[in-house]
Write a protein that holds these residues in place. Structure first.
Motif, mmCIF file in Angstrom:
data_model
loop_
_atom_site.group_PDB
_atom_site.id
_atom_site.type_symbol
_atom_site.label_atom_id
_atom_site.label_comp_id
_atom_site.label_asym_id
_atom_site.label_seq_id
_atom_site.Cartn_x
_atom_site.Cartn_y
_atom_site.Cartn_z
ATOM 1 N N UNK A 78 4.708 -12.975 -4.469
ATOM 2 C CA UNK A 78 4.159 -14.220 -5.006
ATOM 3 C C UNK A 78 3.830 -15.202 -3.879
ATOM 4 N N UNK A 79 4.750 -15.296 -2.926
ATOM 5 C CA UNK A 79 4.528 -16.225 -1.804
ATOM 6 C C UNK A 79 3.288 -15.814 -1.017
ATOM 7 N N UNK A 82 0.146 -16.589 -2.927
ATOM 8 C CA UNK A 82 -0.151 -18.032 -2.944
ATOM 9 C C UNK A 82 -0.737 -18.513 -1.625
ATOM 10 N N UNK A 83 -0.387 -17.818 -0.560
ATOM 11 C CA UNK A 83 -0.995 -18.175 0.732
ATOM 12 C C UNK A 83 -2.495 -17.906 0.732
ATOM 13 N N UNK A 109 0.451 -28.912 3.909
ATOM 14 C CA UNK A 109 1.817 -28.538 4.310
ATOM 15 C C UNK A 109 2.373 -27.537 3.312
ATOM 16 N N UNK A 110 2.166 -27.817 2.021
ATOM 17 C CA UNK A 110 2.678 -26.911 0.990
ATOM 18 C C UNK A 110 2.044 -25.527 1.107
ATOM 19 N N UNK A 111 0.823 -25.507 1.613
ATOM 20 C CA UNK A 111 0.127 -24.219 1.760
ATOM 21 C C UNK A 111 0.464 -23.527 3.072
ATOM 22 N N UNK A 112 1.413 -24.094 3.783
ATOM 23 C CA UNK A 112 1.913 -23.486 5.031
ATOM 24 C C UNK A 112 0.846 -23.439 6.112
ATOM 25 N N UNK A 119 -3.811 -28.689 10.775
ATOM 26 C CA UNK A 119 -3.780 -29.123 9.370
ATOM 27 C C UNK A 119 -4.808 -30.240 9.153
ATOM 28 N N UNK B 3 7.337 -18.082 8.822
ATOM 29 C CA UNK B 3 6.261 -18.986 8.451
ATOM 30 C C UNK B 3 6.723 -19.918 7.322
ATOM 31 N N UNK B 4 7.475 -19.340 6.403
ATOM 32 C CA UNK B 4 8.007 -20.107 5.275
ATOM 33 C C UNK B 4 8.965 -21.182 5.778
ATOM 34 N N UNK B 7 7.110 -23.944 7.494
ATOM 35 C CA UNK B 7 6.468 -24.830 6.521
ATOM 36 C C UNK B 7 7.504 -25.758 5.870
ATOM 37 N N UNK B 10 8.128 -28.440 8.285
ATOM 38 C CA UNK B 10 6.996 -29.377 8.327
ATOM 39 C C UNK B 10 7.025 -30.312 7.120
ATOM 40 N N UNK B 11 7.344 -29.754 5.964
ATOM 41 C CA UNK B 11 7.391 -30.592 4.758
ATOM 42 C C UNK B 11 8.539 -31.591 4.865
ATOM 43 N N UNK B 14 7.322 -34.227 7.123
ATOM 44 C CA UNK B 14 6.313 -35.019 6.399
ATOM 45 C C UNK B 14 7.028 -36.040 5.490
ATOM 46 N N UNK B 17 8.937 -38.794 7.563
ATOM 47 C CA UNK B 17 8.087 -39.851 8.106
ATOM 48 C C UNK B 17 7.710 -40.851 7.026
ATOM 49 N N UNK B 18 7.386 -40.354 5.866
ATOM 50 C CA UNK B 18 7.006 -41.265 4.774
ATOM 51 C C UNK B 18 8.190 -42.116 4.323
ATOM 52 N N UNK B 87 2.747 -21.722 -1.578
ATOM 53 C CA UNK B 87 3.829 -20.888 -1.016
ATOM 54 C C UNK B 87 5.177 -21.594 -1.054
ATOM 55 N N UNK B 88 5.154 -22.892 -0.788
ATOM 56 C CA UNK B 88 6.411 -23.637 -0.916
ATOM 57 C C UNK B 88 6.545 -24.035 -2.374
ATOM 58 N N UNK B 93 10.349 -27.456 -2.304
ATOM 59 C CA UNK B 93 9.849 -28.827 -2.161
ATOM 60 C C UNK B 93 10.955 -29.832 -2.415
#
Lengths: 294, 511
Positions: A78-79, A82-83, A109-112, A119, B3-4, B7, B10-11, B14, B17-18, B87-88, B93
């Protein structure tokens, strides 16, 4: 997780989806490659459910779904799917306090997507493609309906997805934006698989090399727009008289009637002559014929 | 997977910072700083514990600010997912938001901790266990995690709205309804809130055991809140596991609280060995006959106490009984070895230069030296007409920064403990006017009769050439305060400073 090399982007066999006691999809089979596929059907036909199943947003109740050869019911699959997927839902609901850029950055970001610089480059790219670059600092809540729709499209385009699922993407777009949208989707379809669910037959006619008609959870037509139109040949009429009951008809601007005769090629009456069918005629006839059979 | 994870980081960044630039946090931080700073003035001498108490206050304020700062982001995740497929996923999240909220809360708390630490003179007396240090950080983070949990469950800004209304509402209550039935109800709610925040009876960062229990409680509550946030709007196994985890963690927190209350009840003496880092050495040290037994970490205060008691005791004869001073904690009862008749107790606060604190210190030492049946925490004895009652006020070396009324108040506060006669008040005032050496010689000359209580105020006055006109054998009345200072009578208290100890036992006469 790696996918089989030759696997088609979309492969569905016997897909069934229940909502409680209601069955929205009743054994859908399909296999899709590159290009644009139009998904047509009346309200409640199962188009959105099918797209949500393909988008990994809904699990199948039964049947098999494989996207890029991967099983969306497995977490790793699934991951990975989704990418490689872009999905524009029917009613995208964005956080209204983000700026346009901020929202897309968040989605990226959510899409990696990679580093901050990559980005942001990608966000700028999709903003340009959807003609939203000048509104990048606007808050989402200040956007018009059409702009929000373009924003949703921009979000779906992030990362250059191999499979793009668009659920009524042109709702709220003005004619100019619809033309731009068609041009954009045509470009994308060269390298991607695009599934477009819409009630806008003109969009389908302009974009789709293949059409799937859904009715009450089943695929009732799978072919090219030309095939569909061909089936309507000899069943579309125009004339000045009253077509009577049992036909689908509507009044034209010049006062004459356009009539569809679902069950045969006989004229609906004196004064009617057969005319060249449009895709819309064909769609109406086909879904009407199926209803007549059922 | 890598990679996951990237990410996810990174989230988290993100979100961090906010959150860090949220106006709620920036305004809250400014308000918190101002509030903590305004409370600073109450104690003049900083201690490790007072610094820690400031951190705890700061943590509550950071928690409130972060509750507000995190709510929009939590509502965003709960109500406006934007894209349902990425993906996330939803759990990742929410976890990223929780992680960011905890990080920003801790960063805000750390900044406040460092600023407050550097505003003190060092080294700070006292002990803060390293196990206690993370507790305010957990408290600060709990506000954000609570905000996320509530926003996730309600999918609305309602919790933030209630908080926004609650602040002014609380001020309104404090000013209008404090004495009404509603005031009682609010008082109970305050108590419950306080107990939930820190349910332990003994609350001090210096004790290792208490610190560990506080840390365990804070972390369990924080984890339970996070589990509740993850359970929001879930179904099936995820809901069951998340809620089950939250319940188990809350049960653990409740168990920790009960264990702490049972292990450290109020009033049970706690030995110094339980203080973090205690070496086991004897705490006591003798200076010019006076013994000082500071709490671990307060050794530097021996000089502070002696700078007050040393000069005062030097005015008295060599044979005067010297006090043994033990320092107790305001937060718990220290296990002390107070010798009968000689022991006096001070606490872990000091206010040098104020006059009140110094006079109180000298008064207790004088009571010991003058054989006035002094036992810490017991009501003082009555010494009406006895000359020894006048000695302590004569020893007070009150700073000139105090006003005449303040000086009179300090003296009156001491005298009223011993139910003076009008003549005693007259003599106290007269002693202030006499040359100190002359008074000193008289005290030395009559020391034995003075400490036995036989020497009356009238006799000492005659010895010094002072004629007392007031009676010496009856307790003073409220109207007699002007014999000590005309400023006192009917000035502050309407009918004069209350005389409360008229029925106490007479101070002992045996030396």
């Amino acid at each position: 997780m790696s996918a089989p090399a030759a696997a088609p982007p979309v492969h569905v066999r016997g897909l069934v989806r229940h909502y409680g006691t209601r069955t929205a999809l009743k054994g859908v089979d399909l296999s899709l490659g590159r290009g644009v596929t139009g998904l047509l059907g009346r309200n409640g036909a199962g188009k959105t459910t099918l797209l949500r199943c393909l988008a990994t947003d809904l699990e199948a109740s039964a049947g098999e779904v494989r996207l890029f050869g991967l099983d969306p019911e497995r977490a790793a699959g699934r991951t990975e799917i989704r990418r490689r997927l872009g999905y524009l839902p029917q009613n995208p609901d964005f956080y209204p306090h983000f700026t346009v850029f901020g929202l897309l950055d968040y989605m990226a970001v959510l899409k990696e997507l990679g580093s901050r610089r990559d980005r942001h480059d990608e966000v700028r790219r999709v903003l340009v493609r959807t003609d939203l670059y000048d509104r990048r600092h606007s808050r989402v809540r200040r956007l018009s309906g059409g702009m929000r729709q373009r924003l949703a499209l921009a979000a779906a385009l992030l990362g250059g997805p191999e499979l793009l699922l668009l659920d009524e993407p042109t709702v709220g777009l003005d004619p100019e934006q619809r033309i731009r949208f068609r041009s954009l989707v045509s470009e994308l379809a060269v390298h991607s698989t695009v599934v477009l669910s819409t009630h806008q037959i003109e969009d389908v006619a302009a974009l789709c090399g293949r059409i799937l008609c859904l009715d009450r959870g089943r695929v009732i037509f799978d072919g090219t727009p030309g095939d569909l139109v061909e089936r309507a040949r000899g069943r579309v009429w125009e004339g000045a008289g009253d077509p009577g009951d049992g036909c689908t008809s509507w009044r034209l601007a010049d006062g004459r009637h356009r009539v569809l005769t679902p069950h045969g090629t006989d004229s609906p009456g004196g004064g009617f002559t057969a005319v060249e069918p449009s895709l819309e005629d064909a769609y109406l006839l086909y879904t009407g014929m199926d209803r007549g059979r059922g | 997977m890598r990679r996951h994870a990237a990410a996810f980081l990174r989230l988290t960044w993100f979100n961090s910072r906010r959150l860090a630039t949220s106006p709620f946090l920036l305004l809250g931080a400014a308000a918190a700083g101002a509030m903590v700073w305004s409370l600073r003035g109450i104690e003049r001498t900083g201690t490790a514990e007072s610094w820690y108490n400031e951190l705890s206050t700061l943590a509550v304020l950071v928690a409130l600010a972060m509750f507000a700062a995190v709510t929009p982001a939590a509502v965003r995740e709960a109500r406006h997912p934007g894209t349902p497929v990425a993906p996330l996923g939803r759990t990742a999240r929410l976890l990223a938001l929780l992680t960011a909220a905890v990080l920003v809360s801790c960063a805000a708390q750390a900044a406040g901790t460092a600023v407050l630490y550097h505003t003190y003179d060092h080294p700070l007396p006292g002990v803060v266990s390293p196990y206690a240090v993370p507790v305010p950080f957990a408290t600060a983070a709990s506000g954000a995690v609570t905000g996320i949990a509530l926003a996730s469950w309600t999918r609305s800004y309602l919790p933030l709205l209630l908080l926004a209304l609650g602040g002014p509402g609380y001020v309104l209550y404090a000013t209008l309804a404090a004495s009404s039935r509603m005031g009682w109800t609010m008082g109970r709610m305050e108590q419950v809130a306080y107990q939930l925040h820190n349910p332990f009876i003994v609350q001090t960062p210096s004790l290792t055991g208490v610190s560990l229990l506080s840390l365990a409680y804070a972390l369990l509550v924080l984890a339970a809140l996070a589990a509740l946030a993850l359970a929001a709007r879930r179904r099936g196994a995820v809901l069951f596991v998340s809620l089950g985890t939250a319940v188990a963690l809350l049960a653990g927190a409740a168990g920790t609280a009960l264990h702490g209350r049972h292990t450290y009840p109020w009033g049970t003496p706690i030995p110094d060995s339980e203080v973090y880092g205690h070496s086991g050495a004897s705490p006591c040290r003798e200076l010019e006959g006076i013994t000082y037994c500071p709490l671990p970490g307060y050794e530097s205060w021996t000089g502070l106490w002696h700078s007050v008691l040393g000069p005062a005791m030097a005015q008295l004869p060599e044979e005067a009984r010297k006090p043994v001073l033990w320092q107790d904690s305001h937060a718990y009862t220290r296990e002390m070895e107070l010798p009968p008749g000689r022991g006096m107790v001070v606490y872990d606060h000091a206010d040098p230069g104020s006059g009140y604190w110094e006079a109180w210190l000298i008064a207790d030492a004088a009571r010991i030296a003058l054989n006035m049946d002094f036992t810490p925490h017991r009501a003082p004895c009555r010494a009406t007409g006895q000359a020894r009652i006048t000695v302590a006020p004569w020893l007070f070396d009150l700073p000139d920064t105090l006003s005449a009324l303040e000086k009179a108040e300090i003296t009156a506060a001491y005298l009223t403990d011993h139910t003076p006669a009008p003549a005693d008040l007259e003599l106290v005032r007269a002693l202030e006017e006499l040359p100190r050496e002359r008074v000193r010689q008289a005290l030395h000359l009559h020391w034995d009769r003075l400490v036995s209580g036989e020497l009356g105020s009238v006799e000492l006055a005659e010895e010094l050439g002072v004629v007392l006109e007031s009676p010496a054998d009856t307790p003073m009345s409220a109207s007699d305060w002007d014999l000590l200072s005309p400023l006192l009578s009917s000035q502050q208290w309407g009918e004069g400073y209350p005389v409360w100890n008229a029925d106490a036992d007479v101070c002992g006469r045996a030396s």
